[in-house]
Design a protein around this motif. Structure first.
Motif, PDB file in Angstrom:
ATOM      1  N   UNK A  83     -35.454 -84.514 -62.403  1.00 43.10           N
ATOM      2  CA  UNK A  83     -35.749 -84.837 -60.851  1.00 43.10           C
ATOM      3  C   UNK A  83     -36.787 -85.898 -61.213  1.00 43.10           C
ATOM      4  N   UNK A  84     -37.641 -86.150 -62.108  1.00 45.49           N
ATOM      5  CA  UNK A  84     -39.135 -86.702 -62.399  1.00 45.49           C
ATOM      6  C   UNK A  84     -38.450 -87.841 -62.851  1.00 45.49           C
ATOM      7  N   UNK A  85     -37.509 -87.740 -64.071  1.00 41.88           N
ATOM      8  CA  UNK A  85     -36.982 -88.422 -64.396  1.00 41.88           C
ATOM      9  C   UNK A  85     -36.388 -89.217 -63.863  1.00 41.88           C
ATOM     10  N   UNK A  86     -35.428 -89.101 -62.974  1.00 40.63           N
ATOM     11  CA  UNK A  86     -34.497 -89.684 -62.241  1.00 40.63           C
ATOM     12  C   UNK A  86     -35.610 -90.975 -60.793  1.00 40.63           C
TER      13      UNK A  86
ATOM     14  N   UNK B 252     -23.047 -82.572 -39.627  1.00 38.05           N
ATOM     15  CA  UNK B 252     -23.701 -83.664 -38.932  1.00 38.05           C
ATOM     16  C   UNK B 252     -24.611 -83.596 -39.570  1.00 38.05           C
ATOM     17  N   UNK B 253     -25.635 -83.128 -40.333  1.00 36.62           N
ATOM     18  CA  UNK B 253     -26.485 -83.718 -40.999  1.00 36.62           C
ATOM     19  C   UNK B 253     -26.578 -84.795 -42.019  1.00 36.62           C
ATOM     20  N   UNK B 254     -27.331 -86.031 -41.893  1.00 36.35           N
ATOM     21  CA  UNK B 254     -27.036 -87.183 -42.980  1.00 36.35           C
ATOM     22  C   UNK B 254     -28.150 -86.938 -43.781  1.00 36.35           C
ATOM     23  N   UNK B 255     -28.594 -87.551 -44.663  1.00 36.37           N
ATOM     24  CA  UNK B 255     -29.908 -88.026 -45.866  1.00 36.37           C
ATOM     25  C   UNK B 255     -30.844 -88.606 -45.218  1.00 36.37           C
ATOM     26  N   UNK B 256     -31.722 -88.957 -46.164  1.00 38.19           N
ATOM     27  CA  UNK B 256     -32.684 -88.855 -45.541  1.00 38.19           C
ATOM     28  C   UNK B 256     -33.083 -90.965 -46.298  1.00 38.19           C
ATOM     29  N   UNK B 257     -33.738 -91.560 -44.883  1.00 36.34           N
ATOM     30  CA  UNK B 257     -33.559 -93.356 -45.106  1.00 36.34           C
ATOM     31  C   UNK B 257     -35.323 -93.088 -44.737  1.00 36.34           C
ATOM     32  N   UNK B 258     -35.303 -94.465 -45.027  1.00 38.32           N
ATOM     33  CA  UNK B 258     -36.685 -95.262 -45.644  1.00 38.32           C
ATOM     34  C   UNK B 258     -37.658 -94.722 -44.181  1.00 38.32           C
TER      35      UNK B 258
ATOM     36  N   UNK C  88     -33.639 -84.302 -50.466  1.00 35.99           N
ATOM     37  CA  UNK C  88     -32.182 -84.384 -49.156  1.00 35.99           C
ATOM     38  C   UNK C  88     -31.993 -86.266 -49.238  1.00 35.99           C
ATOM     39  N   UNK C  89     -31.903 -86.300 -51.006  1.00 39.51           N
ATOM     40  CA  UNK C  89     -31.811 -88.286 -50.753  1.00 39.51           C
ATOM     41  C   UNK C  89     -30.509 -88.169 -51.788  1.00 39.51           C
ATOM     42  N   UNK C  90     -30.577 -89.349 -51.368  1.00 37.13           N
ATOM     43  CA  UNK C  90     -28.895 -89.522 -52.962  1.00 37.13           C
ATOM     44  C   UNK C  90     -29.160 -90.512 -53.920  1.00 37.13           C
TER      45      UNK C  90
END
Length: 931
Positions: A527-530, A775-781, A466-468
């Motif tokens: 993912x953990x490393x990233x 239309x769904x967007x990615x998560x934001x803080x 859900x994030x980039x």
């Protein structure tokens, strides 16, 4: 997604059930030999009166005219017998109370989950050990002792379950029924030779269970005239029965009498938790083998009761509730119940020092027997090099103790023998507890590992899907196969280790759960490393600040479970949120109303706990206020553009308003009727149940436009909530709904403020068309704040209505519009519904926010899951099984509440989607034209 939700549900169910296995599993062991005092007992028979729900202070204190509440019993403790306070344990319910009195052990907390009526475990009791027991009273209590008994010597006489009616003219008739039946039983036995000779045997018990005081306490509160009158009636009844029994047996002075209670009751008429008013019960013992009153000049107790009750000069002998079972066994000379953990209170006995020493020795051997069985069981299921025995009672120590006690008795040093027996019992009970909690650390670590692993996995899922923040990386097949085999090997090792120790099957679940959970975590290593690289690239102050804010937020939520007022502080901060973030610049009017409603909502957690004092006028006010708001909304709906309405929708809206008006009327008329002791009117009961059923269906008939559907849900749930209210809490859903509507608007403003989307027109927003995935967007803080708001509002929805995390905070008066006859599961179900309604309101608002802010429900839900799991881990470590009973009860309910909340949110999510997006179409009537 379904696989993930299913896995999540299973994991959380394991977490929830685990505390009952780790902290509160059944302490019973089987396979001991019965122990009996070798000397002849002082009494041939015992009469046990249990006045259900009688508080110690209600019986002992003098009334306003300085006269005793129960003159006969007061006379007994001043002139004929011994008295004290019996200290009960949590849960203070009828079933565990009676088990402690008659079988001598405290049921584990999990017995509550199995219902109060059946035996979750087989156990021995004084009734089982007696020659004959006859019992009269409630169908909820008596059958469980008859069922547990071997052979056919425990006889029960019960009234019908329908008699236990909180709305009846007078519940004292339940006690009159018992007294009348005992009298006619004794009279009829004179003409029945078999019965007469059975009654004249030794080791006979007569048990009178008196439920009137408890029922009157629930219906009218313990400070009411009805409760006090009932105590007088019980006092008169006990006097009649005692004198009749003495006459029946020709005053042979071979009858012992005990009067006590299974639990007390709070001032607001409930019980179940550990408040002193619930755990302090009276104990009066007189008759054969019982000490006469002992005059003293001074005695020290931490409480002030002796002065209040004007009993300073009579020796008060306090006991634990389980001590009454060995006392009864000793008086009539039956073996001590096998599972009893009580210590014989020798101060109550009026017998030779030799008899007291022998009885204590029997008691010590009986408790030691349980210790030996428990030790043997643990030794059998633990590898010998891993087994650490309980040092204070090694085999040599046990033999040493028994030899010394025997020697003291032979040398007639009886006091020394009694004191050594008490030491042995204390050690044996400590040893029992030691072996009972032997695996606790090991199981606790397993669950903690699973908790941490699961939370880490959910965080990784959020970051990955859900994030980039990170690019997807393919791991080589070779590596993942190797990883799988490593974890499989670890799992097999654990299983093998448990197998050779013949561990119970639940241990396999707790110990193997961390393996798949951590396998899933390690599989996401890229993912953990990233994530680590991303975090390290941020300025340190930003990362630390973010962590601090998150920690503070979660700690506030945890704190609010102990101090409800914390929620008020949180809500005031929420009110200031638009001002801090400059949101008020673009929507001044919305922000002003938001501030006002948040402050209004902040008042509720400061209110006293629900049900202490019913105030039906506030419920009526809430109903009228809801009607007023509905009228405004109806007017605005009629005035709105045509595309949002048709006549069918208006009819529905009108019908819901009618339902609110009916609910308001039913509440006030039902409580009026109960006040006049006319019972629950049938018409009111029918309307209540119909309202309840229709409130779940009506919202589905309304249009799926955002505000119309949410308003319809609020109105429907409000009509049911009014029926379940007794005071100020009726206003709560009203204010909460207002805050929720504004929250939806505020989130729209926030989205625009951060430039994440253009402002859609909320009024025309349709739930049914909102599930377009593209239309769904990615998560934001900012979405973390959204999720935190949701969890905060959920916690407010629970504590704001005056609930506390304790069984005794629920007021049975809440369900009187639906039923007044005692039925624990039906009443429990309705009380749960009352708790759920504010949750549904919050969940539906959150659903609307997910849809209007173009987020997939899964992403926000995952953040919510992380927040609630971290809270749950806090409470897992805060669970206690020692200290005051209030603390233990509260610590369990806190953990169960947070875990249920998490499991519940998964279900709520689905329910909210159903309530907002589905629409039922009624079949249209076709018009037939005459030919």
């Amino acid at each position: 997604v379904p696989v993930f939700i299913l896995a999540g549900l299973l994991v959380h169910l394991v977490f929830l059930v685990s505390i009952f296995d780790i902290y509160f599993s059944s302490p019973l062991v089987h396979g001991m030999t019965p122990q009996q005092t070798p000397l002849p007992p002082p009494a041939k028979r015992l009469v046990l009166f249990v006045a259900d729900g009688l508080r110690a202070d209600s019986l002992y204190q003098l009334n306003s005219n300085e006269m005793p509440q129960a003159p006969y019993l007061r006379g007994i403790l001043e002139n004929n017998g011994s008295w004290g306070i019996s200290h009960t344990r949590v849960p203070t319910e009828s079933r565990p109370g009676h088990v402690a009195l008659i079988a001598g052990f405290y049921e584990d907390v999990s017995a509550v989950a199995k219902g109060w009526k059946e035996n979750p475990v087989e156990f021995d009791s004084v009734f089982n050990e007696s020659k004959y027991t006859w019992s009269w009273g409630s169908p909820d209590i008596l059958p469980m002792f008859a069922k547990g008994a071997t052979g056919d010597h425990v006889y029960t006489f019960c009234y019908s379950p329908e008699s236990e009616d909180f709305g009846a003219q007078d519940a004292a008739k339940l006690d009159t029924w018992v007294f009348d039946h005992v009298k006619s039983f004794l009279n009829s036995s004179r003409s029945n030779q078999t019965l007469f000779s059975a009654l004249n045997e030794e080791k006979v018990v007569l048990f009178l269970h008196l439920l009137g005081i408890d029922t009157n306490g629930h219906a009218h509160r313990p400070n009411s005239r009805e409760y006090k009158e009932n105590i007088k009636k019980v006092d008169e009844g006990v006097k009649e029965i005692a004198s009749m029994i003495d006459n029946f047996y020709g005053n042979d002075r071979k009858t012992a009498f005990i009067l006590t209670s299974d639990h007390g009751m709070t001032d607001w008429g409930s019980h179940g938790a550990g408040h002193p008013s619930e755990t302090l019960t009276p104990l009066i013992v007189w008759g054969a083998g019982v000490n006469y009153p002992q005059r003293v000049t001074s005695q020290f107790f931490e409480d002030n009761f002796l002065k209040e009750w004007k009993l300073e000069n009579l020796k008060r002998l306090d006991v634990n509730q389980a001590d009454i079972a060995p006392l009864m066994a000793s008086l009539i000379g039956v073996p001590f119940p096998l599972n009893s953990v009580g210590t014989l209170p020798v101060e109550y006995l009026n017998n030779s020092a030799h008899f007291k020493a022998e009885s204590m020795f029997t008691n010590a051997v009986q408790v030691l027997e349980q210790f030996k069985v428990k030790m043997y069981q643990k030794k059998k299921t633990t590898l010998s090099f891993l087994f650490t025995p309980f040092k204070a009672l090694s085999d040599a120590e046990q033999i040493n103790f028994l030899k010394r006690i025997r020697l003291f008795i032979q040398q007639q040093e009886y006091d020394a023998a009694v004191s050594l027996c008490k030491t042995l019992i204390k050690l044996a009970l400590e040893g029992l507890s030691y072996y009972h909690t032997y695996d606790r650390l090991f199981l606790g670590l397993s669950i903690t590992l699973s908790f941490v692993g699961w939370t880490t996995y959910v965080i990784l899922m959020i970051v990955k899907t859900h994030t980039n923040l990170i690019k997807t990386v393919q791991t080589s097949k070779k590596k993942s196969t190797l990883l799988f085999y490593c974890f499989a090997f670890v799992g097999m090792m654990i299983a093998f280790f448990l197998l050779i120790q013949t561990s119970p099957w639940t241990y396999y679940i707790y110990c193997l759960l961390p393996v798949p959970v951590w396998y899933a975590v390690v599989k996401e290593l890229p993912v953990i490393q990233g994530l680590a690289t991303n975090l390290l690239s941020l300025p340190i102050s930003q990362s630390v600040g973010f962590l601090l804010v998150c920690t503070l937020g979660i700690e506030i939520l945890v704190f609010s479970f102990f101090y409800r007022s914390t929620l008020s502080i949180g809500l005031v901060v929420f009110a200031g949120w638009p001002v801090i973030t400059q949101l008020w610049v673009q929507a001044k009017r919305t922000v002003l109303v938001w501030i006002l409603l948040c402050v209004l909502l902040a008042v509720f957690p400061l209110m006293p706990v629900v049900g202490r004092e019913p105030n039906i006028s506030l419920v009526t006010a809430a109903g009228l206020l809801t009607l007023l708001i509905s009228c405004f909304s109806l007017a605005s709906l009629c005035g709105s553009e045509n595309k949002y309405r048709n006549n069918k929708d208006l009819k529905l809206h009108f019908y819901q308003m009618l339902s609110i008006a009916l609910s308001t009327y039913v509440v006030s008329s039902t409580h009026e009727s109960l006040k006049n002791k006319q019972g629950l009117p049938l018409l009111n009961q029918i309307i209540s149940w119909m309202t309840l059923v229709s409130s779940l269906l009506l919202p589905l008939l309304s249009p799926t436009f955002l505000f119309q559907r949410l308003f319809s849900i609020s109105l429907s749930l409000m009509s049911t909530y009014l029926l379940l209210s007794t005071g100020y809490e009726a206003l709560f859903p009203l204010v909460l709904s207002g805050v929720m509507f504004l929250w939806i608007n505020m989130e729209q403003e926030a989205l625009q403020h951060y430039g994440l989307s253009l402002k859609p027109k909320l009024a025309g927003f349709n739930f049914a068309c909102a599930t377009d995935i593209t239309q769904f967007r990615l998560l934001h803080l900012d979405d973390i704040r959204r999720s935190f708001f949701f969890v905060f509002f959920l916690v407010t929805a629970f504590f704001g209505t005056g609930n506390i995390a304790s069984v005794n905070s629920f007021d049975p008066a809440s369900v009187y519009c639906f039923l007044t006859v005692f039925s624990p599961f039906m009443m429990g179900g309705l009380l749960v519904l009352k708790v759920v309604i504010p949750f549904v309101l919050v969940s539906c608002a959150f659903e609307a926010i997910q849809v209007t802010t173009q987020l997939s429900s899964k992403s926000l839900f995952l953040i919510v899951l992380v927040i609630s799991d971290i809270m749950a881990l806090h409470f897992f470590f805060l669970v206690k099984d020692y200290g005051s009973w209030l603390d233990i009860g509260t610590s369990i309910s806190h953990y169960v509440l947070v875990m249920s909340l998490t499991i519940f949110m998964m279900l709520m999510n689905g329910l909210a989607q159903l309530l907002t997006t589905q629409r039922l179409e009624l079949p249209r009537r076709t018009k037939h034209h005459p030919m």
